[in-house]
Design a protein around this motif. Structure first.
Motif, PDB file in Angstrom:
ATOM      1  N   GLU A 189       4.242  -2.819   9.467  1.00 51.86           N
ATOM      2  CA  GLU A 189       3.601  -2.743   8.158  1.00 51.86           C
ATOM      3  C   GLU A 189       2.424  -3.710   8.141  1.00 51.86           C
ATOM      4  O   GLU A 189       2.401  -4.696   8.889  1.00 51.86           O
ATOM      5  N   LYS A 190       1.471  -3.430   7.261  1.00 50.99           N
ATOM      6  CA  LYS A 190       0.329  -4.322   7.085  1.00 50.99           C
ATOM      7  C   LYS A 190       0.014  -4.420   5.601  1.00 50.99           C
ATOM      8  O   LYS A 190       0.112  -3.437   4.864  1.00 50.99           O
ATOM      9  N   GLY A 191      -0.381  -5.609   5.158  1.00 57.66           N
ATOM     10  CA  GLY A 191      -0.882  -5.781   3.802  1.00 57.66           C
ATOM     11  C   GLY A 191       0.198  -5.958   2.763  1.00 57.66           C
ATOM     12  O   GLY A 191       1.403  -5.921   3.032  1.00 57.66           O
ATOM     13  N   GLN A 192      -0.265  -6.134   1.533  1.00 58.83           N
ATOM     14  CA  GLN A 192       0.636  -6.398   0.417  1.00 58.83           C
ATOM     15  C   GLN A 192       1.354  -5.124  -0.028  1.00 58.83           C
ATOM     16  O   GLN A 192       0.855  -4.010   0.141  1.00 58.83           O
ATOM     17  N   LYS A 193       2.525  -5.321  -0.604  1.00 63.10           N
ATOM     18  CA  LYS A 193       3.341  -4.196  -1.054  1.00 63.10           C
ATOM     19  C   LYS A 193       2.566  -3.349  -2.058  1.00 63.10           C
ATOM     20  O   LYS A 193       1.860  -3.875  -2.918  1.00 63.10           O
ATOM     21  N   ASP A 194       2.684  -2.064  -1.972  1.00 69.34           N
ATOM     22  CA  ASP A 194       2.081  -1.065  -2.868  1.00 69.34           C
ATOM     23  C   ASP A 194       0.596  -0.851  -2.602  1.00 69.34           C
ATOM     24  O   ASP A 194       0.104   0.277  -2.675  1.00 69.34           O
ATOM     25  N   THR A 195      -0.161  -1.909  -2.289  1.00 69.49           N
ATOM     26  CA  THR A 195      -1.613  -1.762  -2.113  1.00 69.49           C
ATOM     27  C   THR A 195      -2.026  -1.701  -0.650  1.00 69.49           C
ATOM     28  O   THR A 195      -3.023  -1.059  -0.309  1.00 69.49           O
ATOM     29  N   GLY A 196      -1.303  -2.395   0.225  1.00 76.04           N
ATOM     30  CA  GLY A 196      -1.696  -2.476   1.624  1.00 76.04           C
ATOM     31  C   GLY A 196      -2.897  -3.371   1.871  1.00 76.04           C
ATOM     32  O   GLY A 196      -3.404  -3.456   3.000  1.00 76.04           O
ATOM     33  N   VAL A 197      -3.376  -4.052   0.828  1.00 70.63           N
ATOM     34  CA  VAL A 197      -4.542  -4.924   0.969  1.00 70.63           C
ATOM     35  C   VAL A 197      -4.154  -6.175   1.752  1.00 70.63           C
ATOM     36  O   VAL A 197      -3.134  -6.808   1.480  1.00 70.63           O
ATOM     37  N   LEU A 198      -4.993  -6.539   2.728  1.00 70.20           N
ATOM     38  CA  LEU A 198      -4.741  -7.695   3.576  1.00 70.20           C
ATOM     39  C   LEU A 198      -5.373  -8.956   2.991  1.00 70.20           C
ATOM     40  O   LEU A 198      -6.448  -8.906   2.385  1.00 70.20           O
ATOM     41  N   GLN A 199      -4.704 -10.089   3.186  1.00 71.88           N
ATOM     42  CA  GLN A 199      -5.323 -11.354   2.841  1.00 71.88           C
ATOM     43  C   GLN A 199      -6.567 -11.556   3.708  1.00 71.88           C
ATOM     44  O   GLN A 199      -6.534 -11.283   4.906  1.00 71.88           O
ATOM     45  N   PRO A 200      -7.659 -12.050   3.136  1.00 77.31           N
ATOM     46  CA  PRO A 200      -8.884 -12.228   3.927  1.00 77.31           C
ATOM     47  C   PRO A 200      -8.769 -13.404   4.882  1.00 77.31           C
ATOM     48  O   PRO A 200      -8.145 -14.420   4.558  1.00 77.31           O
ATOM     49  N   PRO A 201      -9.358 -13.299   6.072  1.00 77.08           N
ATOM     50  CA  PRO A 201      -9.349 -14.408   7.027  1.00 77.08           C
ATOM     51  C   PRO A 201     -10.473 -15.402   6.737  1.00 77.08           C
ATOM     52  O   PRO A 201     -11.315 -15.175   5.861  1.00 77.08           O
ATOM     53  N   THR A 202     -10.472 -16.498   7.500  1.00 76.09           N
ATOM     54  CA  THR A 202     -11.465 -17.551   7.340  1.00 76.09           C
ATOM     55  C   THR A 202     -11.918 -18.048   8.708  1.00 76.09           C
ATOM     56  O   THR A 202     -11.092 -18.211   9.608  1.00 76.09           O
ATOM     57  N   LEU A 203     -13.206 -18.290   8.853  1.00 76.64           N
ATOM     58  CA  LEU A 203     -13.734 -18.968  10.032  1.00 76.64           C
ATOM     59  C   LEU A 203     -13.850 -20.453   9.694  1.00 76.64           C
ATOM     60  O   LEU A 203     -14.689 -20.859   8.892  1.00 76.64           O
TER      61      LEU A 203
END
Length: 461
Positions: A174-188
């Motif tokens: 699975e990937k992303g948040q429940k129901d939305t599948g939206v991923l937390q953004p990464p950071t450099l």
């Protein structure tokens, strides 16, 4: 093309926090171990300027020791011009605890520890393909510098973060948040010097509303200017009032609502956890490449903004841009057990616990609107989250383990990944020794070994 065929008991792919601890634990318990990484150093995210979060729970109790604490003890033995190369564990009203350390000396300590454990290390090497026969992972093919290396083993541990090994094996995820599948953004991550944090803290003291957080963030009492003054080894998350004003005026070149700086062990240096890359999938090479490039361009513009508008940063300059994007979230694979939101919210510590987690639920919203933070009790890491339920001989160490999105948002921090990896490494070594699959290992035997290795299986009173 040069070719080689090699044989090991345990192969660990990825030398980040989880993989590094897994390799050490497996080797110390008698396994012949190969540790593979794409980089020219060990440690993964432990080398990117981040602090170590979650050695203590919200009540100030120690919950992580074992291999993770060994690294801190070894670094504290280094005497540098600025003092020990690691701080003590600072209780924090937001992060539960913060531990700073010298990221360059950490790399030296890591090499020393793996060599002392008798681990074979292979750097600058990528996973190319896998051989899965009748749902059993038999071997992997590695590639690097004109070599193709076939490696056979009894147990493989995926410590890649993104679950690259499990993905190539065809395991479901699975990937992303429940129901939305939206991923937390990464950071450099990057570092600036020439910073006067006393001046920044004075600005906050003069305008306490600068420490007002978004409505979805639960923060303990006392996360304010006085706390930062008394504790030089801190992480500041604030200036939302200023950042929202700059955002409204079109003067903020990143899509976020606050400043996150980590006070370095050096007095005029801070590590900045600030670039934002919405919609990025760290497990997609095209998406990741775009974000890496975008990160460098964001950093230059953001530093100009800091100089112009943030007290204490008027004379700051870029000193380091870390070589790898910090990924908060990507693939999570199916294990024989799953760590769930309910488990971490309730503080479940079961009889199959191989380590303790205690960090906050920490979800950076994928639309850039803010962060969800919940302060939770300490919880157990079940052994089953490290064992694939679909591919025999495959284990996980780190954020690709069997967790839902909310649980992963807490368990993804480095000390917890190390605790998870240490338990997985012991389980892998016992499976090899007994000639059984990892899922058939007696968890009580794993726990006995961990306790003798100074691992905590419940919060220390």
């Amino acid at each position: 093309m040069k070719r080689s065929i090699q044989e090991y008991d345990v192969v660990v792919l990825g030398a980040g926090p989880g993989g590094l601890a897994a390799a050490l634990a497996a080797a110390r318990n008698g396994a012949k171990v190969l540790l593979v990484d794409k980089n020219g150093y060990l440690g993964g995210n432990m080398t990117l300027g981040l602090p170590l979060l979650g050695f203590l729970d919200k009540d100030g109790r120690t919950v992580v020791k074992g291999i993770a604490q060994e690294f801190i003890d070894d670094l504290r033995a280094y005497q540098t011009p600025y003092g020990p190369a690691a701080s003590s564990h600072l209780a924090c009203p937001l992060h539960n605890s913060v531990t700073l350390y010298d990221h360059e000396l950490f790399k030296i300590v890591a090499f020393r520890k793996v060599l002392e454990a008798g681990i074979q290390v292979l750097l600058h090497t990528e996973l190319r393909s896998v051989n899965v026969d009748s749902r059993t992972l038999k071997s992997v093919e590695l590639a690097g510098k004109g070599w193709l290396i076939e490696v056979n083993a009894k147990v493989f541990i995926d410590g890649t973060g993104d679950g690259d090994l499990a993905y190539l094996c065809g395991a479901s995820y699975e990937k992303g948040q429940k129901d939305t599948g939206v991923l937390q953004p990464p950071t450099l991550m990057f570092t600036v010097r020439g910073v006067d944090t006393d001046k920044t803290i004075d600005f906050i003291a003069s305008d306490p509303e600068q420490m007002a957080q978004c409505a979805t963030m639960e923060v303990g009492e006392g996360f304010n200017a006085d706390f930062f003054r008394k504790n030089p080894h801190h992480v500041l998350v604030g200036l939302r009032k200023l950042f929202m004003q700059l955002k409204a005026e079109g003067k903020l070149p990143i899509d976020r609502d606050n400043l996150i700086y980590i006070q370095s062990l050096l007095p005029d240096e801070v590590h900045l956890n600030c670039t934002r890359h919405l919609g990025t999938d760290g497990s997609d090479v095209f998406s990741l490449t775009h974000a890496e490039i975008e990160g460098y361009l964001q950093i230059e513009k953001f530093v100009d903004t800091l100089r112009a508008y943030v007290p204490g940063f008027e004379n700051c300059y870029i000193s380091t841009i870390y070589p790898t994007m910090g990924i908060r979230e990507s693939r999570r694979f199916k294990g024989i057990k799953e760590l769930t939101e309910e488990n971490v919210i309730n503080g479940d510590i079961g009889p199959d616990t191989i380590g303790i987690g205690s960090y906050i639920v920490d979800i950076h919203m994928g639309d850039g609107s803010g962060t969800i933070i919940k302060r939770i009790p300490a919880y157990g890491l079940p052994y089953g989250i490290t064992v694939s339920s679909e591919i025999d001989g495959l284990m996980f160490a780190g954020r690709c383990a069997s967790m839902d999105a909310v649980a992963m948002s807490s368990a993804r921090v480095m000390p917890i990944c190390m605790a998870m990896g240490e338990g997985a490494g012991v389980g892998a070594a016992l499976a090899v020794k007994k000639g059984i699959l990892p899922q058939d290992v007696d968890v009580n035997e794993i726990r006995e070994i961990l306790l003798k290795s100074n691992v905590l299986l419940e919060p220390e009173q």
